[in-house]
Design a protein around this motif. Structure first.
Motif, mmCIF file in Angstrom:
data_model
loop_
_atom_site.group_PDB
_atom_site.id
_atom_site.type_symbol
_atom_site.label_atom_id
_atom_site.label_comp_id
_atom_site.label_asym_id
_atom_site.label_seq_id
_atom_site.Cartn_x
_atom_site.Cartn_y
_atom_site.Cartn_z
ATOM 1 N N TRP A 91 46.185 40.534 28.207
ATOM 2 C CA TRP A 91 46.908 39.527 29.375
ATOM 3 C C TRP A 91 48.110 39.742 29.510
ATOM 4 O O TRP A 91 48.625 39.462 30.814
ATOM 5 C CB TRP A 91 46.828 38.329 28.611
ATOM 6 N N ASN A 92 49.208 40.163 28.447
ATOM 7 C CA ASN A 92 50.622 40.248 28.760
ATOM 8 C C ASN A 92 50.767 41.319 29.572
ATOM 9 O O ASN A 92 51.659 41.421 30.715
ATOM 10 C CB ASN A 92 51.318 40.648 27.726
ATOM 11 N N ALA A 93 50.265 42.598 29.568
ATOM 12 C CA ALA A 93 50.360 43.692 30.690
ATOM 13 C C ALA A 93 50.026 43.231 31.999
ATOM 14 O O ALA A 93 50.447 43.579 32.917
ATOM 15 C CB ALA A 93 49.316 44.857 30.209
ATOM 16 N N LEU A 94 48.727 42.382 32.139
ATOM 17 C CA LEU A 94 48.052 41.949 33.358
ATOM 18 C C LEU A 94 49.414 41.176 33.989
ATOM 19 O O LEU A 94 49.467 41.170 35.258
ATOM 20 C CB LEU A 94 47.194 41.194 33.308
ATOM 21 N N GLN A 95 49.967 40.194 33.270
ATOM 22 C CA GLN A 95 51.205 39.437 33.643
ATOM 23 C C GLN A 95 52.243 40.190 34.099
ATOM 24 O O GLN A 95 52.941 39.739 34.943
ATOM 25 C CB GLN A 95 51.516 38.341 32.559
ATOM 26 N N LEU A 125 42.908 39.344 40.376
ATOM 27 C CA LEU A 125 42.882 38.758 39.316
ATOM 28 C C LEU A 125 43.870 37.672 38.869
ATOM 29 O O LEU A 125 43.769 37.156 37.412
ATOM 30 C CB LEU A 125 43.248 40.081 38.002
ATOM 31 N N ALA A 126 44.476 37.077 39.865
ATOM 32 C CA ALA A 126 45.380 36.043 39.521
ATOM 33 C C ALA A 126 44.741 34.756 39.114
ATOM 34 O O ALA A 126 43.669 34.850 39.379
ATOM 35 C CB ALA A 126 46.129 35.867 40.804
ATOM 36 N N GLY A 127 45.457 34.130 38.210
ATOM 37 C CA GLY A 127 45.031 32.745 37.812
ATOM 38 C C GLY A 127 44.322 33.108 36.304
ATOM 39 O O GLY A 127 44.632 34.285 35.623
ATOM 40 N N LEU A 179 36.093 33.493 38.793
ATOM 41 C CA LEU A 179 35.959 33.716 40.251
ATOM 42 C C LEU A 179 34.617 33.490 40.846
ATOM 43 O O LEU A 179 33.772 33.747 40.238
ATOM 44 C CB LEU A 179 36.841 34.923 41.030
ATOM 45 N N THR A 180 34.556 32.936 42.107
ATOM 46 C CA THR A 180 33.460 32.571 42.666
ATOM 47 C C THR A 180 33.324 33.711 43.940
ATOM 48 O O THR A 180 34.303 34.083 44.453
ATOM 49 C CB THR A 180 33.083 31.163 43.305
ATOM 50 N N GLY A 181 31.944 33.866 44.008
ATOM 51 C CA GLY A 181 31.757 34.977 45.280
ATOM 52 C C GLY A 181 32.182 34.318 46.512
ATOM 53 O O GLY A 181 32.213 33.100 46.753
ATOM 54 N N GLN A 182 32.323 35.418 47.316
ATOM 55 C CA GLN A 182 32.919 35.092 48.651
ATOM 56 C C GLN A 182 31.875 35.453 49.812
ATOM 57 O O GLN A 182 32.181 35.262 51.120
ATOM 58 C CB GLN A 182 34.038 36.061 48.979
ATOM 59 N N ASN A 183 30.679 35.977 49.321
ATOM 60 C CA ASN A 183 29.755 36.224 50.628
ATOM 61 C C ASN A 183 28.991 34.809 50.756
ATOM 62 O O ASN A 183 28.110 34.449 50.139
ATOM 63 C CB ASN A 183 28.839 37.122 50.071
ATOM 64 N N THR A 184 29.046 34.280 52.037
ATOM 65 C CA THR A 184 28.327 33.275 52.414
ATOM 66 C C THR A 184 27.368 33.415 53.528
ATOM 67 O O THR A 184 26.465 32.408 53.835
ATOM 68 C CB THR A 184 29.509 31.934 52.981
#
Length: 386
Positions: A58-62, A71-73, A381-386
């Motif tokens: 987590w720290n490296a990702l931040q 991967l934000a949030g 996260l949720t999918g983006q394909n509608t």
């Protein structure tokens, strides 16, 4: 005189905010009976994909968030202890702390067997189902009639660690970036609810060789970001992507290494050394654990936490001392721990030329309980394909 208080790190929040709750939460979000939303996602999905990025702290990702905006949030949760892949996958797969599933370290003694068990190179002579008999979440969900799949390298299919920690459902061998996306796309074409586990290894390999803050590691993080973007583009809006990791990592330079063979006081009364450079398991001659622990504390001072097995258990580092599965189960697993357990502090590496010379020579290390190693992401996260 009174015995001096031993410095003990805080245990992970097993049951409420750890890696062990990821798959049970995914099942709950799919409305699989018998599971609860332990990580408070608060939403329901037709299907869930769980992507585990090996070595993504987590720290490296931040610190490097601009490289991975996809991967934000999310938030941090805790890895299992020791913070190493076999232990983490054991907790992810079973939904239990290490003192229940029994994969307690990078290498450890199983009573009744002569050699130390190294789960990443599981010997044919030891049954994975014996070492880890707990029913996995994947097994259970598949047994309830849901479609379940693991998408990972062909090399790991049927391996001891895969059988112990992640058995259940269909194994879809996929080595490359494109193969993983292709197998995931094939699952989506079935148009039936599914729980899928996807494993990504390259970030961990790069961190070990080059360090967490290297250009090489940042390049691999950008590749993870691209993978997440491509997965999201495949998924419909009612399918969620859970992103997490088994552990983080710290950089240990040559000057940070303490070779245990170079200090006679450290090896005195120690029969076997297990674990890894950031978490050593010491198996001692009979009735000498307290003496060995005292000597290691004096020699290492602020470079490590040194605990006897009893102190480790009481601290709850492998899980609550009294497991819901019963004290007898926990007692049998706890016997696999070292008589003395040593967790490195700061950037110290407790290296060994005799036990694991190649691993000890690596720059990136993990296994201990610093925030850089212990905290891992949990991103929904949720999918983006509608």
């Amino acid at each position: 005189c009174a015995k001096a208080a031993v410095s003990v790190p805080a245990p992970p929040p097993y049951g409420s905010g750890s890696l062990a709750e990821v798959l049970p939460t995914a099942a709950a979000c799919m409305r699989v009976p018998g599971y609860w939303d332990l990580l408070s996602v608060g939403k329901e999905f037709r299907s869930v994909v769980v992507l585990l990025v090996d070595g993504l702290g987590w720290n490296a990702l931040q610190r490097h968030g601009e490289i991975a905006p996809a991967l934000a949030g999310g938030r941090s949760i805790s890895a299992a202890v020791p913070t190493t892949t076999p232990v983490g996958l054991g907790s992810l797969g079973t939904g239990q702390p290490p003192n229940v599933h029994g994969i307690v370290g990078a290498s450890f003694q199983v009573p009744g067997h002569r050699a130390l068990l190294s789960p990443l190179s599981w010997p044919e002579s030891m049954s994975p189902e014996f070492v880890q008999p707990t029913r996995t979440v994947l097994e259970d969900v598949a047994g309830r009639g849901y479609s379940v799949a693991s998408i990972s390298a062909r090399l790991y299919e049927g391996s001891g660690l895969s059988r112990a920690a992640l058995r259940g459902g269909q194994y879809l061998g996929a080595d490359s970036f494109g193969e993983k996306l292709g197998e995931l796309g094939a699952l989506l074409h079935r148009d039936t609810p599914f729980l899928a586990y996807v494993y990504w290894a390259d970030l961990d390999r790069t961190g070990h060789g080059h360090g967490v803050d290297s250009d090489h590691w940042r390049g691999e993080l950008a590749q993870v970001n691209h993978l997440v973007e491509r997965i999201l583009a495949l998924l419909p809006a009612d399918v969620a992507l859970f992103i997490t990791a088994d552990h983080g990592m710290v950089d240990c330079e040559l000057a940070d290494r303490i070779y245990v063979e170079d200090n006679a006081h450290l090896r005195d009364s120690v029969l076997r050394v297990g674990g890894e450079p950031r978490c050593r398991f010491l198996y001692t001659v009979k009735a000498s654990a307290d003496e060995v622990a005292h000597r290691w504390r004096e020699e290492l001072d602020k470079n490590a936490w040194v605990l006897t097995r009893a102190e480790w258990i009481a601290a709850g580092l492998s899980g609550p001392p009294q497991s819901p599965h019963g004290a007898s189960d926990v007692s049998a697993v706890n016997a696999r721990l070292g008589d003395v357990m040593v967790l490195a502090r700061g950037n110290t590496s407790l290296a060994s030329r005799e036990v694991d010379s190649v691993v000890s020579s690596l720059r990136g290390q993990h296994g201990s309980v610093t925030d850089d190693e212990l905290l891992v992401p949990f991103v929904v996260l949720t999918g983006q394909n509608t």
